[in-house]
Design an enzyme around this catalytic site. Structure first.
Site, PDB file in Angstrom:
ATOM      1  N   GLY A   1       0.835  -1.209   0.000  1.00  6.66           N
ATOM      2  CA  GLY A   1       0.000   0.000   0.000  1.00  6.66           C
ATOM      3  C   GLY A   1       0.863   1.249   0.000  1.00  6.66           C
ATOM      4  O   GLY A   1       1.941   1.256   0.597  1.00  6.66           O
TER       5      GLY A   1
ATOM      6  N   ARG B   1       0.434 -15.560  -8.814  1.00  3.89           N
ATOM      7  CA  ARG B   1      -0.815 -16.185  -9.276  1.00  3.89           C
ATOM      8  C   ARG B   1      -0.901 -16.159 -10.792  1.00  3.89           C
ATOM      9  O   ARG B   1      -0.849 -15.103 -11.400  1.00  3.89           O
ATOM     10  CB  ARG B   1      -2.013 -15.370  -8.756  1.00  3.89           C
ATOM     11  CG  ARG B   1      -2.582 -15.873  -7.504  1.00  3.89           C
ATOM     12  CD  ARG B   1      -3.660 -14.939  -6.982  1.00  3.89           C
ATOM     13  NE  ARG B   1      -3.521 -14.809  -5.550  1.00  3.89           N
ATOM     14  CZ  ARG B   1      -3.869 -15.747  -4.679  1.00  3.89           C
ATOM     15  NH1 ARG B   1      -4.405 -16.875  -5.089  1.00  3.89           N
ATOM     16  NH2 ARG B   1      -3.690 -15.580  -3.390  1.00  3.89           N
TER      17      ARG B   1
ATOM     18  N   ASP C   1       6.072  -4.932   5.583  1.00  3.13           N
ATOM     19  CA  ASP C   1       6.548  -6.257   5.980  1.00  3.13           C
ATOM     20  C   ASP C   1       6.559  -7.237   4.806  1.00  3.13           C
ATOM     21  O   ASP C   1       7.516  -7.994   4.625  1.00  3.13           O
ATOM     22  CB  ASP C   1       5.655  -6.785   7.111  1.00  3.13           C
ATOM     23  CG  ASP C   1       6.314  -7.919   7.855  1.00  3.13           C
ATOM     24  OD1 ASP C   1       7.367  -7.683   8.480  1.00  3.13           O
ATOM     25  OD2 ASP C   1       5.807  -9.055   7.782  1.00  3.13           O
TER      26      ASP C   1
ATOM     27  N   THR D   1       5.083   2.211   6.024  1.00  5.15           N
ATOM     28  CA  THR D   1       3.674   1.926   6.322  1.00  5.15           C
ATOM     29  C   THR D   1       3.113   3.090   7.131  1.00  5.15           C
ATOM     30  O   THR D   1       3.765   3.566   8.068  1.00  5.15           O
ATOM     31  CB  THR D   1       3.457   0.619   7.112  1.00  5.15           C
ATOM     32  OG1 THR D   1       2.145   0.669   7.694  1.00  5.15           O
ATOM     33  CG2 THR D   1       4.441   0.386   8.227  1.00  5.15           C
TER      34      THR D   1
ATOM     35  N   ASP E   1       0.822   2.718   9.100  1.00  5.98           N
ATOM     36  CA  ASP E   1       0.400   2.127  10.376  1.00  5.98           C
ATOM     37  C   ASP E   1       1.496   2.193  11.445  1.00  5.98           C
ATOM     38  O   ASP E   1       1.217   2.004  12.622  1.00  5.98           O
ATOM     39  CB  ASP E   1      -0.002   0.656  10.184  1.00  5.98           C
ATOM     40  CG  ASP E   1      -1.307   0.517   9.413  1.00  5.98           C
ATOM     41  OD1 ASP E   1      -1.889   1.552   9.053  1.00  5.98           O
ATOM     42  OD2 ASP E   1      -1.732  -0.625   9.171  1.00  5.98           O
TER      43      ASP E   1
ATOM     44  N   ASP F   1       3.779   0.086  12.221  1.00  6.61           N
ATOM     45  CA  ASP F   1       3.807  -1.128  13.048  1.00  6.61           C
ATOM     46  C   ASP F   1       4.982  -2.060  12.736  1.00  6.61           C
ATOM     47  O   ASP F   1       4.952  -3.230  13.085  1.00  6.61           O
ATOM     48  CB  ASP F   1       2.464  -1.876  12.925  1.00  6.61           C
ATOM     49  CG  ASP F   1       2.147  -2.273  11.487  1.00  6.61           C
ATOM     50  OD1 ASP F   1       2.959  -1.979  10.594  1.00  6.61           O
ATOM     51  OD2 ASP F   1       1.078  -2.871  11.267  1.00  6.61           O
TER      52      ASP F   1
ATOM     53  N   ARG G   1      -4.450  -1.746  10.782  1.00 10.47           N
ATOM     54  CA  ARG G   1      -4.946  -3.119  10.630  1.00 10.47           C
ATOM     55  C   ARG G   1      -4.617  -3.967  11.850  1.00 10.47           C
ATOM     56  O   ARG G   1      -5.437  -4.734  12.323  1.00 10.47           O
ATOM     57  CB  ARG G   1      -4.333  -3.728   9.370  1.00 10.47           C
ATOM     58  CG  ARG G   1      -4.931  -5.022   8.963  1.00 10.47           C
ATOM     59  CD  ARG G   1      -4.441  -5.448   7.602  1.00 10.47           C
ATOM     60  NE  ARG G   1      -3.068  -5.040   7.351  1.00 10.47           N
ATOM     61  CZ  ARG G   1      -2.549  -4.856   6.150  1.00 10.47           C
ATOM     62  NH1 ARG G   1      -3.281  -5.016   5.081  1.00 10.47           N
ATOM     63  NH2 ARG G   1      -1.284  -4.509   5.997  1.00 10.47           N
TER      64      ARG G   1
HETATM   65  O1  F6P Z   1      -1.055  -1.282   5.960  1.00 11.42           O
HETATM   66  C1  F6P Z   1      -1.473  -0.023   5.685  1.00 11.42           C
HETATM   67  C2  F6P Z   1      -2.951   0.027   5.430  1.00 11.42           C
HETATM   68  O2  F6P Z   1      -3.233   1.370   5.218  1.00 11.42           O
HETATM   69  C3  F6P Z   1      -3.816  -0.557   6.551  1.00 11.42           C
HETATM   70  O3  F6P Z   1      -4.021   0.312   7.615  1.00 11.42           O
HETATM   71  C4  F6P Z   1      -5.075  -0.907   5.803  1.00 11.42           C
HETATM   72  O4  F6P Z   1      -5.762  -1.959   6.417  1.00 11.42           O
HETATM   73  C5  F6P Z   1      -4.560  -1.347   4.480  1.00 11.42           C
HETATM   74  O5  F6P Z   1      -3.348  -0.681   4.269  1.00 11.42           O
HETATM   75  C6  F6P Z   1      -5.525  -1.088   3.344  1.00 11.42           C
HETATM   76  O6  F6P Z   1      -5.021  -1.649   2.187  1.00 11.42           O
HETATM   77  P1  F6P Z   1      -5.726  -1.540   0.763  1.00 11.42           P
HETATM   78  O7  F6P Z   1      -5.237  -0.282   0.138  1.00 11.42           O
HETATM   79  O8  F6P Z   1      -5.254  -2.738   0.045  1.00 11.42           O
HETATM   80  O9  F6P Z   1      -7.204  -1.497   0.988  1.00 11.42           O
END
Ligand code: F6P
Length: 354
Positions: A14, A85, A119, A141, A143, A145, A187
């Site tokens: 992301g 895939r 990660d 990230t 987040d 984390d 998340r």
């Molecule tokens: O890991 C970063 C994050 O922003 C999370 O907080 C969230 O759950 C996820 O990415 C959302 O990902 P996507 O863009 O695939 O919906």
């Protein structure tokens, strides 16, 4: 003397505000300090599956991108080369296409790669390193984390965005005497919710690290009412663990809606829910994130120059250091329920629903 002549850069997973600042720093440092050529690998490692998509990144490409959100290289959270895939004979199969990736990097003349990602991307980095690729990582990230770095770029920007939203929710909550629930990202960890909740003066913060009940939240809402405060702001991290009786409802939509409906049913207050979503991932990076991203980009290039592969740059005690991929991945940095941050929040009356 380094035998590097050309490096590749890829962004995976992301996106996060500050990715372009890393790319800009790495390109400038590689070209200006080391006189290397730089290849941009689009969309994670897709640009090595289809090498014709990859292109030379020049100083011109990175001019003006420092304040831009997103990534000029594009990204994907699919396309793991070790579990790629494909459809064969009408059936979906997972293939290891890493040998093609490594061969295509060599064909493009790439001597070493910088992978900027979370990660998942750093795990791919480790596997490619174990297969002989010269690769270094930059953590990313919103987040925040990742366990081996004190901070990731993007987090500060996301917290700014979420805080701005809490500030805006505050005035309308107060005017209408409502409970306002705001769902933010996170998340597996509650860093954004806790930081934005503290910075925005939210009253209740729900995070994955602290189990909560709707009753405790509603008792708190009632206590505020008795105190003459007829509105309450609840910040909820998307990854919270719902109480058992609400778990079934999760599939009906965003977790903020589930929490909001449950609070309305028990408290009989008017409740409104806002889901901030991907707004937190966009926009111009804060000055803090631009500086951190720039330091990470330069440090990644310096690691390559020193021949220190299989490592990820990180922030420790305000200094840029590096850590082996193997130590950097697979462990999350979560909010400590009894840590100083939560204690400070509780000391000023914040409720965690527990
Ligand atoms: O890991 C970063 C994050 O922003 C999370 O907080 C969230 O759950 C996820 O990415 C959302 O990902 P996507 O863009 O695939 O919906």
């Amino acid at each position: 003397m380094s035998d590097i002549r050309c490096i590749g850069i890829s962004t995976g997973g992301g996106d996060a505000p500050g990715l372009n600042a890393v790319i800009r720093a790495a390109v400038k440092c590689a070209i200006l300090k080391y006189k290397w050529k730089v290849i941009g690998i689009p969309d994670g490692f897709d640009g090595l599956i289809w090498p014709e998509k990859s292109f030379e990144l020049t100083l011109k490409h990175v001019s003006g991108i420092l304040p831009r959100g997103g990534t000029i290289l594009g990204t994907t959270n699919r396309g793991n080369p070790f579990r790629y895939r494909t459809v064969e004979n009408g059936e979906e199969v997972l293939r290891d296409i890493s040998p093609e990736i490594i061969a295509n990097a060599a064909k493009l003349g790439i001597d070493a790669i910088i992978t900027i990602g979370g990660d998942g991307s750093q795990t791919i980095g480790l596997e490619l390193f174990q297969k002989g690729m010269k690769i270094v990582g930059v953590p990313k990230t919103i987040d925040n984390d990742l366990s081996s770095t004190e901070l990731t770029f993007g987090f500060d920007t996301a917290v700014n965005t979420a805080t701005d939203a809490v500030d805006k929710i505050h005035t309308t909550a107060e005017s209408h005497h409502r409970v306002m629930v705001m769902e933010v990202m996170g998340r597996d960890a509650g860093w954004i919710a806790l930081a934005a909740g503290m910075a925005g003066g939210a009253h209740v913060v729900l995070i994955p690290e602290i189990p909560f009940t709707i009753e405790k939240i509603c008792d708190y809402v009632k206590a505020r009412e008795r105190f003459g405060k007829h509105f309450t702001i609840v910040v909820v991290a998307e990854g919270v663990k719902l109480p058992p009786e609400l778990q079934e409802n999760r599939r009906f939509g965003a977790v903020g809606n589930v929490v909001g409906s449950a609070i309305a049913a028990v408290s009989h207050k008017e409740v409104r829910v806002s889901v901030l979503g991907h707004i937190q991932r966009g926009g111009t990076p804060t000055p803090f994130d631009r500086v951190l991203a720039t330091r990470f980009g330069v440090a990644a290039v310096d690691l390559i120059a020193k021949g220190e592969f299989g490592k990820m740059v990180c922030l420790r005690c305000q200094r840029i250091e590096s850590v082996d991929f193997s130590k950097a991945i697979g462990r999350l940095k979560t909010v400590k329920p009894h840590g100083e941050l939560v204690s400070a929040a509780r000391a000023i009356g914040m409720c965690f629903g527990d």
